[in-house]
Motif scaffolding. Structure first.
Motif, PDB file in Angstrom:
ATOM      1  N   PHE A 261    -128.900 -26.817 -62.271  1.00 15.84           N
ATOM      2  CA  PHE A 261    -129.508 -27.771 -61.350  1.00 15.84           C
ATOM      3  C   PHE A 261    -130.405 -28.749 -62.094  1.00 15.84           C
ATOM      4  CE2 PHE A 261    -133.636 -25.631 -61.182  1.00 15.84           C
ATOM      5  CZ  PHE A 261    -133.298 -24.330 -61.508  1.00 15.84           C
TER       6      PHE A 261
ATOM      7  N   MET B 299    -118.373 -15.238 -49.375  1.00 16.55           N
ATOM      8  CA  MET B 299    -118.492 -14.236 -50.444  1.00 16.55           C
ATOM      9  C   MET B 299    -117.132 -13.591 -50.705  1.00 16.55           C
ATOM     10  SD  MET B 299    -121.549 -14.024 -51.637  1.00 16.55           S
ATOM     11  CE  MET B 299    -123.002 -14.958 -51.255  1.00 16.55           C
TER      12      MET B 299
ATOM     13  N   LEU C 240    -125.701 -15.100 -59.554  1.00 13.86           N
ATOM     14  CA  LEU C 240    -126.300 -16.002 -58.561  1.00 13.86           C
ATOM     15  C   LEU C 240    -125.843 -15.654 -57.144  1.00 13.86           C
ATOM     16  CD1 LEU C 240    -128.120 -18.515 -58.187  1.00 13.86           C
ATOM     17  CD2 LEU C 240    -126.041 -19.867 -58.147  1.00 13.86           C
ATOM     18  N   LEU C 241    -124.554 -15.300 -57.000  1.00  9.39           N
ATOM     19  CA  LEU C 241    -124.047 -14.974 -55.658  1.00  9.39           C
ATOM     20  C   LEU C 241    -124.664 -13.676 -55.151  1.00  9.39           C
ATOM     21  CD1 LEU C 241    -120.282 -15.933 -55.588  1.00  9.39           C
ATOM     22  CD2 LEU C 241    -122.271 -17.231 -54.917  1.00  9.39           C
ATOM     23  N   MET C 242    -124.803 -12.691 -56.052  1.00 10.58           N
ATOM     24  CA  MET C 242    -125.438 -11.441 -55.648  1.00 10.58           C
ATOM     25  C   MET C 242    -126.870 -11.723 -55.191  1.00 10.58           C
ATOM     26  SD  MET C 242    -125.026  -8.084 -55.516  1.00 10.58           S
ATOM     27  CE  MET C 242    -124.260  -7.114 -56.800  1.00 10.58           C
TER      28      MET C 242
ATOM     29  N   LEU D 167    -128.044 -14.577 -54.032  1.00  5.97           N
ATOM     30  CA  LEU D 167    -127.945 -15.301 -52.763  1.00  5.97           C
ATOM     31  C   LEU D 167    -127.755 -14.340 -51.595  1.00  5.97           C
ATOM     32  CD1 LEU D 167    -125.547 -18.274 -53.487  1.00  5.97           C
ATOM     33  CD2 LEU D 167    -127.599 -18.360 -52.131  1.00  5.97           C
ATOM     34  N   LEU D 168    -126.777 -13.453 -51.765  1.00  8.68           N
ATOM     35  CA  LEU D 168    -126.416 -12.526 -50.688  1.00  8.68           C
ATOM     36  C   LEU D 168    -127.592 -11.623 -50.337  1.00  8.68           C
ATOM     37  CD1 LEU D 168    -124.037 -11.468 -48.964  1.00  8.68           C
ATOM     38  CD2 LEU D 168    -123.563  -9.835 -50.779  1.00  8.68           C
TER      39      LEU D 168
ATOM     40  N   ALA E  74    -130.785 -13.612 -49.146  1.00  4.24           N
ATOM     41  CA  ALA E  74    -130.579 -14.235 -47.836  1.00  4.24           C
ATOM     42  C   ALA E  74    -130.639 -13.190 -46.727  1.00  4.24           C
ATOM     43  CB  ALA E  74    -129.240 -14.963 -47.802  1.00  4.24           C
ATOM     44  N   ILE E  75    -130.095 -12.019 -46.994  1.00  2.00           N
ATOM     45  CA  ILE E  75    -130.036 -10.990 -45.961  1.00  2.00           C
ATOM     46  C   ILE E  75    -131.347 -10.212 -45.869  1.00  2.00           C
ATOM     47  CG2 ILE E  75    -128.858  -8.885 -45.230  1.00  2.00           C
ATOM     48  CD1 ILE E  75    -127.147 -11.372 -44.931  1.00  2.00           C
TER      49      ILE E  75
ATOM     50  N   ALA F 152    -132.933 -20.653 -60.181  1.00  2.00           N
ATOM     51  CA  ALA F 152    -131.890 -21.237 -59.331  1.00  2.00           C
ATOM     52  C   ALA F 152    -132.081 -20.806 -57.882  1.00  2.00           C
ATOM     53  CB  ALA F 152    -130.511 -20.821 -59.830  1.00  2.00           C
TER      54      ALA F 152
ATOM     55  N   ILE G 280    -132.784 -23.188 -54.651  1.00  2.00           N
ATOM     56  CA  ILE G 280    -131.978 -23.191 -53.428  1.00  2.00           C
ATOM     57  C   ILE G 280    -132.860 -22.949 -52.203  1.00  2.00           C
ATOM     58  CG2 ILE G 280    -130.152 -21.926 -52.212  1.00  2.00           C
ATOM     59  CD1 ILE G 280    -128.818 -21.483 -54.889  1.00  2.00           C
TER      60      ILE G 280
ATOM     61  N   LEU H  59    -134.445 -19.772 -51.919  1.00  2.00           N
ATOM     62  CA  LEU H  59    -134.432 -18.330 -51.702  1.00  2.00           C
ATOM     63  C   LEU H  59    -135.328 -17.615 -52.703  1.00  2.00           C
ATOM     64  CD1 LEU H  59    -130.640 -17.756 -50.998  1.00  2.00           C
ATOM     65  CD2 LEU H  59    -132.516 -17.589 -49.375  1.00  2.00           C
TER      66      LEU H  59
END
Lengths: 313, 288
Positions: free
Chosen positions: A145, A285, B133-135, B137-138, B141-142, B222, B226, B228
């Motif tokens: 970013f 996902m 990053l996705l882990m 995020l998930l 976020a939850i 990151a 975002i 988070l």
């Protein structure tokens, strides 16, 4: 080879199922009632009950899980309650943007990175090698970013060469390519750093092999030894680079899409988070997990095809 | 050899490893300076990181505010210094957690073998197929943006990497005669693992530790970017970029300086890891 392919395919299935399971249960761990979250605090009791029924939340979790698995096997990711649309359609709409960006980024990274890697390995421990190595280390340290913001400032704001928001009309090829340049550069520059490093170390390893010494001893000119004997073999591990860094690539594409305001899976994740659309988040996902497992499978198979040692096994 | 002598030898060896590769010294020095800045934040930060000087919003760098002020009139330099703290705490704790559990799981899997091994490594494969990053995020976020949740998410994706490092040498050492001798003498599995197998992988653990620290810091930034990250108004480097991005035209300092510091931290950790790896690699060791 066929046996190898089948074995690899069979190995991919349990991983996929497990990832999908993990995503399903993590999403179910969200505090509070999803129906309440979606409708807000002022929702009436009746609308809550009807939404719960619509979402299938009134049934036991294990039943929900079974149905989720079943519908995924049919290729159906369910519906987004917020957008009142099938998640398949939502994702299919933006997927081309992400694929285009990722391909362009990887291509750019390999085209620029490979010569630098070769150069760095051949002139090992020279000043140029040193600069290339430090440069690539800086490259892979860049948060995507931040590099995106710097590119945006330099090329869109100060030079004005590219638009600040990259939301191209997919039918207009010129515009599409024009708006792809900066985001692809952002992804490509970081990818390049990884390519430089892996091609350098792969080539260094091959250059130390006995058959290279033999080729040199035969009196073959240096560049023939380098291209015909060393580089061909060194390229094999480089092929796996996309598979190896798919995680980095996916993460960076999400960040790149956010910074450049470009439609795609990453931008979609952001809106799913903003709208608290857990169904969409879950679907995204799952799609990402599919893409990653698929890419790993393809790189493994290519590797198997290129490397006779694995092919013959 | 007693424990003290063992540690002394380890210290001397580490010193030699560092000396073989100068870049690791540079990395270590940079990282130490940054850690010191973060650790001494309450003493060296010129202002309170959340104190708002409303009349001095978006001030350019001056003698009063060395790196300028942000949209709320908060001192950018002070926020960067405190933000480093968050980065280092999350980065180092998540790596430590991952290293601890990863090493235990990996060496147990290698040592026990059989179904236990297949099961553990299968779970590791699953965790590894989700990008960091996705882990993040998930999970964030939850479960909500807190330091603990970010650490859990980061550690989950890093555990498999450490498990893999620990497993292979354990399998190799298991069939060595000295390990069999230990077993014959009735030493416990834990003792064999800790005393005879662990020292062999310490070098590689250090390399991976510093490399993954770099990834952890970058991923935390990151996530904050975002939206988070650790909740505002706590200063995080990624969060500062997120907030400063809106005013990037009029006040670029509010987002560009924090980004530079993230880059510096990640680069220092990578430099250290990279130098250590070169120094520890037997193939590269002898021919310089």
């Amino acid at each position: 080879m066929l046996q190898y392919i089948i074995k690899r395919l069979l190995l991919a299935i349990p991983i996929l199922v497990a990832v999908v399971t993990l995503v399903f249960f993590v999403v179910r761990m969200a505090p509070g009632d999803p129906a309440q979250v979606m409708l807000g605090d002022s929702a009436s009791q009746e609308s809550l009950i009807s939404l719960r029924a619509e979402l299938g939340l009134d049934r036991p979790v294990i039943v929900q899980y079974g149905e989720f698995l079943l519908s995924i096997m049919k290729g159906d990711l369910g519906d987004s309650i917020i957008r009142k649309q099938s998640i398949n359609t939502i994702i299919a709409d933006v997927l081309p943007y992400t694929i285009e960006l990722t391909f362009a980024g990887v291509l750019l990274g390999v085209i620029i990175g490979l010569p630098f890697g070769v150069f760095s390995a051949v002139y090992r421990n020279s000043v140029a090698d040193y600069i290339t190595r430090i440069g690539s280390l800086i490259g892979l340290s860049f948060p995507a970013f931040y590099s995106g913001i710097l590119l945006l400032l330099a090329f869109s704001v100060y030079l004005g060469w590219f638009p600040v928001v990259s939301d191209p009309d997919m039918d207009n090829l010129g515009e599409r390519l024009h708006m792809l340049v900066l985001p692809a550069m952002n992804l490509g520059l970081i990818m390049m750093a990884y390519v430089v490093r892996s091609s350098r170390s792969a080539l260094l390893e091959t250059l130390g092999e006995d058959y290279i010494r033999t080729a040199k001893a035969k009196g073959l000119p240096g560049f023939i030894v380098l291209y015909k004997h060393a580089l061909k073999n060194a390229l094999i591990p480089v092929i796996t680079i996309v598979g190896l860094y798919i995680g980095v690539l996916v993460g960076n594409s999400v960040l790149t899409e956010i910074v450049f305001n470009r439609p795609g899976l990453g931008k979609l994740i952001l809106s799913a988070l903003d709208e608290r659309d857990y169904n969409l988040l879950q679907g995204l996902m799952v799609i990402y997990a599919f893409i990653i497992v698929l890419v790993n499978l393809v790189t493994d198979l290519t590797y198997g095809m290129v490397d006779p040692r694995i092919r013959k096994q | 050899m007693n424990t003290l002598a063992r540690f002394k030898r380890f210290g001397v060896e580490t010193y030699h490893v560092f000396n073989r590769n100068k870049t690791s010294w540079v990395g270590l020095l940079l990282l130490t300076i940054l850690v010191l800045i973060a650790a001494l934040a309450p003493l060296i930060a010129p202002y309170d990181p959340v104190e708002q000087h409303i009349v001095q919003r978006l001030q350019s760098p001056s003698t009063d505010f060395l790196l300028g002020t942000d949209y709320y009139g908060r001192d950018v330099l002070s926020r960067i210094i405190w933000g480093c703290r968050v980065s280092f705490v999350i980065g180092s704790v998540s790596v430590a957690v991952a290293m601890f559990f990863g090493t235990i799981l990996g060496s147990m899997a290698g040592y026990k073998g059989g179904y236990f091994d297949s099961f553990v490594m299968g779970v590791m494969d699953v965790l590894m197929s989700i990008p960091t990053l996705l882990m993040g995020l998930l999970i964030v976020a939850i479960l909500g943006p807190s330091k603990a949740n970010i650490i859990i998410a980061l550690a989950l994706t890093m555990i498999p990497r450490f498990a893999r490092i620990a497993r292979a040498p354990t399998i190799a050492a298991k069939s060595k005669v000295y390990v069999e001798a230990c077993q014959a003498m009735g030493f416990s599995d834990i003792r064999i693992l800790v005393v005879h197998i662990f020292p062999n992988i310490l070098g590689e653990l250090m390399v991976m530790g510093s490399m993954w620290m770099a990834t952890a810091v970058r991923t935390e930034a990151a996530l904050s970017f975002i939206g988070l990250g650790v909740n505002p108004p706590t200063a995080t480097l990624g969060g500062m970029i997120r907030e400063g991005f809106k005013d990037i035209m009029s006040a670029p300092w509010a987002s560009l300086y924090p980004g530079l510091v993230i880059l510096l931290i990640v680069f220092a950790a990578n430099l250290l890891g990279d130098g250590l790896r070169d120094a520890l690699d037997p193939k590269l060791r002898n021919d310089k």
